[in-house]
Design a protein around this motif. Structure first.
Motif, PDB file in Angstrom:
ATOM      1  N   GLY A   7       0.781  -1.224   0.000  1.00 43.86           N
ATOM      2  CA  GLY A   7       0.000   0.000   0.000  1.00 43.86           C
ATOM      3  C   GLY A   7       0.817   1.280   0.000  1.00 43.86           C
ATOM      4  N   TYR A   8       2.114   1.225  -0.242  1.00 44.94           N
ATOM      5  CA  TYR A   8       2.945   2.432  -0.240  1.00 44.94           C
ATOM      6  C   TYR A   8       2.684   3.264  -1.496  1.00 44.94           C
ATOM      7  CZ  TYR A   8       5.803   0.639   3.613  1.00 44.94           C
ATOM      8  OH  TYR A   8       6.247   0.200   4.830  1.00 44.94           O
ATOM      9  N   THR A   9       2.602   4.582  -1.303  1.00 45.74           N
ATOM     10  CA  THR A   9       2.432   5.509  -2.416  1.00 45.74           C
ATOM     11  C   THR A   9       3.624   6.467  -2.451  1.00 45.74           C
ATOM     12  OG1 THR A   9       0.022   5.430  -2.256  1.00 45.74           O
ATOM     13  CG2 THR A   9       0.981   7.317  -3.403  1.00 45.74           C
ATOM     14  N   ILE A  10       4.244   6.591  -3.623  1.00 52.15           N
ATOM     15  CA  ILE A  10       5.418   7.445  -3.785  1.00 52.15           C
ATOM     16  C   ILE A  10       5.025   8.667  -4.614  1.00 52.15           C
ATOM     17  CG2 ILE A  10       7.840   7.540  -4.468  1.00 52.15           C
ATOM     18  CD1 ILE A  10       7.154   5.372  -2.364  1.00 52.15           C
ATOM     19  N   LEU A  11       5.318   9.839  -4.107  1.00 53.44           N
ATOM     20  CA  LEU A  11       5.071  11.096  -4.826  1.00 53.44           C
ATOM     21  C   LEU A  11       6.355  11.510  -5.547  1.00 53.44           C
ATOM     22  CD1 LEU A  11       3.413  13.627  -5.522  1.00 53.44           C
ATOM     23  CD2 LEU A  11       4.148  14.594  -3.320  1.00 53.44           C
ATOM     24  N   VAL A  12       6.271  11.683  -6.847  1.00 54.80           N
ATOM     25  CA  VAL A  12       7.424  12.061  -7.668  1.00 54.80           C
ATOM     26  C   VAL A  12       7.302  13.535  -8.042  1.00 54.80           C
ATOM     27  CG1 VAL A  12       8.677  11.668  -9.822  1.00 54.80           C
ATOM     28  CG2 VAL A  12       7.676   9.735  -8.582  1.00 54.80           C
ATOM     29  N   GLY A  13       8.256  14.354  -7.619  1.00 52.41           N
ATOM     30  CA  GLY A  13       8.314  15.755  -8.009  1.00 52.41           C
ATOM     31  C   GLY A  13       9.427  15.968  -9.011  1.00 52.41           C
ATOM     32  N   LEU A  47       0.905  17.369  -0.606  1.00 53.40           N
ATOM     33  CA  LEU A  47       1.169  16.939   0.764  1.00 53.40           C
ATOM     34  C   LEU A  47       0.239  17.634   1.768  1.00 53.40           C
ATOM     35  CD1 LEU A  47       5.076  16.793   0.798  1.00 53.40           C
ATOM     36  CD2 LEU A  47       3.480  14.879   0.670  1.00 53.40           C
ATOM     37  N   ARG A  48      -0.180  18.859   1.416  1.00 52.74           N
ATOM     38  CA  ARG A  48      -1.079  19.578   2.331  1.00 52.74           C
ATOM     39  C   ARG A  48      -2.511  19.060   2.250  1.00 52.74           C
ATOM     40  NH1 ARG A  48       1.739  24.453   0.187  1.00 52.74           N
ATOM     41  NH2 ARG A  48       3.273  25.109   1.759  1.00 52.74           N
ATOM     42  N   SER A  49      -2.802  18.331   1.202  1.00 51.42           N
ATOM     43  CA  SER A  49      -4.161  17.815   1.017  1.00 51.42           C
ATOM     44  C   SER A  49      -4.519  16.834   2.121  1.00 51.42           C
ATOM     45  CB  SER A  49      -4.275  17.125  -0.347  1.00 51.42           C
ATOM     46  OG  SER A  49      -5.482  16.407  -0.441  1.00 51.42           O
ATOM     47  N   SER A  50      -5.734  16.935   2.619  1.00 51.02           N
ATOM     48  CA  SER A  50      -6.185  16.028   3.695  1.00 51.02           C
ATOM     49  C   SER A  50      -6.313  14.600   3.210  1.00 51.02           C
ATOM     50  CB  SER A  50      -7.538  16.508   4.249  1.00 51.02           C
ATOM     51  OG  SER A  50      -8.512  16.526   3.208  1.00 51.02           O
ATOM     52  N   ARG A  51      -6.396  14.409   1.886  1.00 52.69           N
ATOM     53  CA  ARG A  51      -6.534  13.061   1.333  1.00 52.69           C
ATOM     54  C   ARG A  51      -5.171  12.416   1.056  1.00 52.69           C
ATOM     55  NH1 ARG A  51      -9.590  16.272  -1.809  1.00 52.69           N
ATOM     56  NH2 ARG A  51      -8.233  15.894  -3.614  1.00 52.69           N
ATOM     57  N   SER A  52      -4.083  13.111   1.340  1.00 47.94           N
ATOM     58  CA  SER A  52      -2.745  12.609   1.006  1.00 47.94           C
ATOM     59  C   SER A  52      -2.397  11.369   1.826  1.00 47.94           C
ATOM     60  CB  SER A  52      -1.701  13.695   1.257  1.00 47.94           C
ATOM     61  OG  SER A  52      -0.417  13.189   1.022  1.00 47.94           O
ATOM     62  N   THR A  53      -1.952  10.347   1.137  1.00 51.41           N
ATOM     63  CA  THR A  53      -1.479   9.115   1.798  1.00 51.41           C
ATOM     64  C   THR A  53      -0.072   8.780   1.325  1.00 51.41           C
ATOM     65  OG1 THR A  53      -2.510   7.767   0.068  1.00 51.41           O
ATOM     66  CG2 THR A  53      -3.810   8.175   2.063  1.00 51.41           C
TER      67      THR A  53
END
Length: 493
Positions: A7-13, A47-53
């Motif tokens: 279930g890991y989610t990676i954010l790519v910037g 990242l500031r979004s309340s839905r961020s996982t």
């Protein structure tokens, strides 16, 4: 494609489309969910979004609007424990140090490989630094045991890791090439109060002494020809962290004196500089050489040896811990597993592995397991190992027969010394012939000869002085002022 990894989610910037697409594909192949952001503001908004996982962030250093370093500092306010891995094509020491001090979990240089991504993310997520609570992972001691094995000697080292890691004393790690000295050093660092700080490694045998000195201590602009800008050295970069000096036994004696001063006073000066720089660095050293013998030969300083040898850990070769071979091989198979290419050890392969002596130790075993994953043929790998064992036995029997015919006993370890001397002399002769051939073909132009030999110009001058070729060169082509300076510098080493 693998299922989502726990279930890991990676954010790519990443602002470059091609790089972003590659990272997305690589992460999905590793089993992660992926979210994408084109610039720093989009990363922070996500990242500031309340839905961020988000479980971890891959962050480019150079991005429009806000650069990666600025975004990293902001992330540390939003999510102090979120793993942030900097990905950049500008992998200078200064960038790495600044990123680590700003809170980066790791720093990867472009182009990033599939294996580098896997290792970096696995390490970050195992340390439970995720934004959302992560699934439980094995304790450090369990991971250590899985790698180092269950033989009595390795269990003894494993039990020392916690105690030794938390001390600030210098550590000397000894063992044959490939026995896992660097891995042990990293494990000690991970179990120390400096675990969150930088860990840097320098192989003293891989570089000429001049480069080793500049890598360790840095230099000021204009300190020597080619020093166009100031360079931060490893001691300065690792302030608060750990440095591993690999193959310390190959360090030049002159440089050993400067290292001793840093260990004693915790301060140094950059090459060509006057400023005294104070540092707090824990030093670990590793070598496959017999340093006590090197002290007798005067190739290693006695005072430095006792300064480094506060805690001594000796890793046994793989052939002396046979009970670890099969479990270690199975661990390495899992470590390098590729989706859809499962393979296991057959009984015949296990027997072959136990019979083989593994002169390359754990590194050789790891390479064989990676080969097994590619070929998926345990029978072929077993056949190759059996052939190596048979060849060694045949050579040993032939050597004994020749000795018996000559009316001599089998050679003892003491008898090997003259052979080693012959090897050294043969190496020196080969180097001399190669250098003379290059000089002759370039009409004794030293710079052209260095280019022909594909070695550094100063390294050539150093070898010429060491091999006694300077007089021959002076007779054919007197050196320029620049060359005289370079030769005097080489002579001082």
């Amino acid at each position: 494609m693998q299922s989502q990894r726990n279930g890991y989610t990676i954010l790519v910037g990443e602002d470059e489309l091609e790089v972003r697409a590659y990272l997305e594909m690589a992460l999905k192949c590793l089993g992660y969910s992926v979210e994408l952001a084109e610039d720093g503001e989009e990363v922070l908004s996500h990242l500031r979004s309340s839905r961020s996982t988000v479980s971890a962030v891959l962050l480019d250093l150079m991005m429009p609007q806000r650069d990666g370093m600025d975004v990293l500092r902001e992330i540390r306010h939003i999510a102090p424990n979120l793993p942030v891995i900097i990905v950049s094509g500008a992998g200078s020491t200064l960038n790495i140090v600044t990123a680590m001090k700003s809170g980066a979990t790791d720093f990867l240089c472009k182009p990033v490989t599939h294996d580098e991504l896997r290792r970096s993310l696995s390490k970050a997520l195992e340390h439970k630094l995720s934004f959302e609570p992560a699934p439980s992972v094995p304790a450090p001691s369990a991971r250590t045991k899985a790698f180092f094995g269950a033989s009595p000697r390795m269990q003894e080292i494993q039990s020392l890791i916690g105690h030794v890691g938390w001390s600030e004393a210098p550590i000397l790690i000894q063992g044959e090439t490939g026995s896992g000295k660097e891995i042990l050093a990293r494990e000690l660092h991970a179990n120390s109060p400096r675990a969150g700080k930088v860990f840097l490694k320098l192989n003293c045998a891989a570089l000429p002494s001049e480069l080793v000195e500049s890598e360790l201590f840095g230099y000021e602009r204009g300190a020597f020809t080619g020093a166009f800008q100031k360079k931060i050295g490893m001691f300065e970069a690792a302030d608060g962290g750990t440095i591993l000096l690999d193959e310390i036994g190959d360090m030049d004696v002159r440089l050993q004196a400067k290292l001793l001063q840093v260990l004693q006073d915790r301060e140094f000066q950059r090459i060509g500089g006057k400023e005294v720089i104070k540092v707090d660095v824990r030093v670990m050293a590793a070598t496959h050489r017999d340093l006590e013998k090197a002290m007798v030969d005067r190739s290693f300083r006695e005072d430095l040896y006792y300064r480094l040898n506060v805690i001594n850990l000796v890793l046994p070769p793989l052939r002396e811990r046979k009970e670890d071979i099969v479990p270690l091989a199975e661990y390495l198979l899992r470590k390098h597993a590729v989706a859809g290419r499962s393979v296991s050890l057959t009984m015949d392969l296990k027997h072959a592995m136990m019979a083989y002596q593994w002169p390359g130790n754990v590194r050789e075993l790891e390479n064989v397991m990676r080969k097994l994953i590619v070929l998926r043929s345990p029978e072929l790998i077993a056949k190759e190992l059996h052939a190596k064992v048979s060849r060694k036995l045949h050579l040993s029997a032939a050597s004994s027969a020749e000795a018996a015919e000559a009316g001599q006993s089998a050679p003892t370890p003491i008898d090997r010394t003259p052979i080693l001397e012959q090897v050294i002399k043969a190496k020196q002769l080969a180097e001399t012939e190669a250098i003379l051939a290059a000089l002759n073909s370039t009409r004794w132009n030293r710079k052209q000869a260095a280019a022909l030999l594909k070695i550094d110009y100063k390294a050539l001058l150093y070898k010429m002085k060491k091999l006694g070729l300077e007089d021959n060169v002076l007779a054919f082509a007197p050196p320029s002022n620049e060359e005289q300076h370079a030769m005097s510098t080489a002579g001082g080493n």
